[in-house]
Scaffold this motif. Structure first.
Motif, PDB file in Angstrom:
ATOM      1  N   LYS A  76      10.730  48.471  19.336  1.00 30.64           N
ATOM      2  CA  LYS A  76      10.301  47.731  18.148  1.00 30.64           C
ATOM      3  C   LYS A  76      10.222  46.235  18.445  1.00 30.64           C
ATOM      4  CE  LYS A  76      11.012  47.629  13.167  1.00 30.64           C
ATOM      5  NZ  LYS A  76      11.826  48.162  12.045  1.00 30.64           N
ATOM      6  N   ILE A  79       7.157  45.467  20.583  1.00 27.24           N
ATOM      7  CA  ILE A  79       5.917  45.376  19.803  1.00 27.24           C
ATOM      8  C   ILE A  79       5.847  44.018  19.096  1.00 27.24           C
ATOM      9  CG2 ILE A  79       4.657  46.317  17.826  1.00 27.24           C
ATOM     10  CD1 ILE A  79       4.406  48.076  20.223  1.00 27.24           C
ATOM     11  N   PHE A  89      -1.709  42.273  20.369  1.00 24.60           N
ATOM     12  CA  PHE A  89      -1.545  43.516  19.617  1.00 24.60           C
ATOM     13  C   PHE A  89      -2.893  44.206  19.448  1.00 24.60           C
ATOM     14  CE2 PHE A  89      -1.031  45.797  15.454  1.00 24.60           C
ATOM     15  CZ  PHE A  89      -0.149  46.766  15.919  1.00 24.60           C
ATOM     16  N   ASN A 180       1.959  46.552  12.933  1.00 25.89           N
ATOM     17  CA  ASN A 180       3.155  46.697  13.765  1.00 25.89           C
ATOM     18  C   ASN A 180       4.418  46.859  12.922  1.00 25.89           C
ATOM     19  OD1 ASN A 180       2.858  43.918  12.934  1.00 25.89           O
ATOM     20  ND2 ASN A 180       4.482  43.383  14.374  1.00 25.89           N
ATOM     21  N   TRP A 201       4.342  51.393  12.005  1.00 29.46           N
ATOM     22  CA  TRP A 201       5.479  51.699  12.891  1.00 29.46           C
ATOM     23  C   TRP A 201       5.941  53.144  12.726  1.00 29.46           C
ATOM     24  CZ3 TRP A 201       7.894  50.543  17.097  1.00 29.46           C
ATOM     25  CH2 TRP A 201       9.216  50.928  17.302  1.00 29.46           C
TER      26      TRP A 201
END
Length: 276
Positions: A76, A79, A89, A180, A201
């Protein structure tokens, strides 16, 4: 244990060892490793401890066990490091679509029926065309609200009308949004209702970004612990966003002047993350 933890939004909830074990399991930790780390984390807990602190404790313990597991555990955060501009991204989303067989362009100016649009990702495959917008948030607590799919759907309809005139009506045209972080409930309700391709996510359930990356091995290079933050930024600026890309172009690391010992460590870690 009747200890409370403080979430990022300030909410206090009871510590749940099961959630920590689940996160450790997703990183590849076995049952014994999970129990060992949870036991060590418990020893450091105090009432009101921030969940961020628990993450840091578990991450440091995992790193001692395996860089591979630690890299997966920090997915996480990895990202989130594809920012702050969000362009990496977009490239990451484009690379993922390429592995699914799409021909991809990022940062494209598309002429709609009424106006021009700057589209983050345009993807084509087997009679299908996608218009994908990427919503990157620097704060993991920020959600994409209903205004996001509303806006994107209206843009898609304008682009679709132009595409149908240019390419015909036999192709399948889809609009979508990838974020994201997470969508609000209204955003997912509206987006799915009008047929948008929606990915966050953890949405769709079992097929969100986290699950897809875990299953596919398409880890962003920002997952690599062997690289410093500055070194990751250098590679992102060169357009490298996946561990697999770095694994296939090791000379990029030599061009950065990194010592062979570090290069070998980086490549081993990248190979381990790529492995499904």
């Amino acid at each position: 244990m009747n200890l409370h933890v403080t979430k990022g939004n300030g909410e206090k909830v009871l510590f749940d060892a099961g959630k920590l074990k689940q996160a450790l399991q997703s990183s590849g930790a076995g049952k014994q490793e999970q129990e060992h780390i949870v036991r060590l984390v418990r020893d450091e807990l105090y009432d009101g401890i921030p969940t961020r602190k628990i993450y840091q404790l578990a991450f440091s313990l995992l790193k001692k066990e395996s860089y591979k597991m630690a890299g997966r555990y920090r997915l996480k955060n990895a990202i989130m490091e594809l920012g702050p501009t969000g362009f990496p991204f977009e490239k990451f989303v484009g690379r993922v679509l390429e592995t699914m067989g799409y021909q991809v362009e990022t940062g494209v100016i598309v002429k709609g029926k009424c106006v021009q649009h700057e589209v983050d990702v345009v993807a084509r495959k087997n009679g299908e065309m996608l218009m994908i917008e990427c919503k990157f948030h620097s704060d993991s607590l920020t959600k994409s609200g209903v205004q996001v799919p509303l806006y994107i759907h209206s843009r898609f309809l304008d682009v679709k009308a132009a595409w149908e005139k240019q390419y015909g009506t036999d192709l399948q045209y889809h609009g979508g949004v990838v974020t994201n972080t997470r969508f609000s409930e209204d955003a997912t309700s509206y987006g799915t209702c009008v047929g948008l391709f929606m990915v966050s996510w953890d949405f769709p359930e079992g097929e969100g970004l986290k699950q897809y990356i875990d299953k596919s091995g398409l880890h962003p290079l920002t997952s690599l612990i062997s690289l410093s933050k500055a070194q990751k930024q250098q590679l992102l600026e060169k357009g490298i966003v996946l561990c697999s890309e770095l694994n296939n172009q090791p000379d990029l690391l030599r061009e950065m002047g990194l010592p062979e010992k570090q290069i070998n460590r980086i490549l081993r870690e990248a190979q381990n993350l790529i492995a499904k």
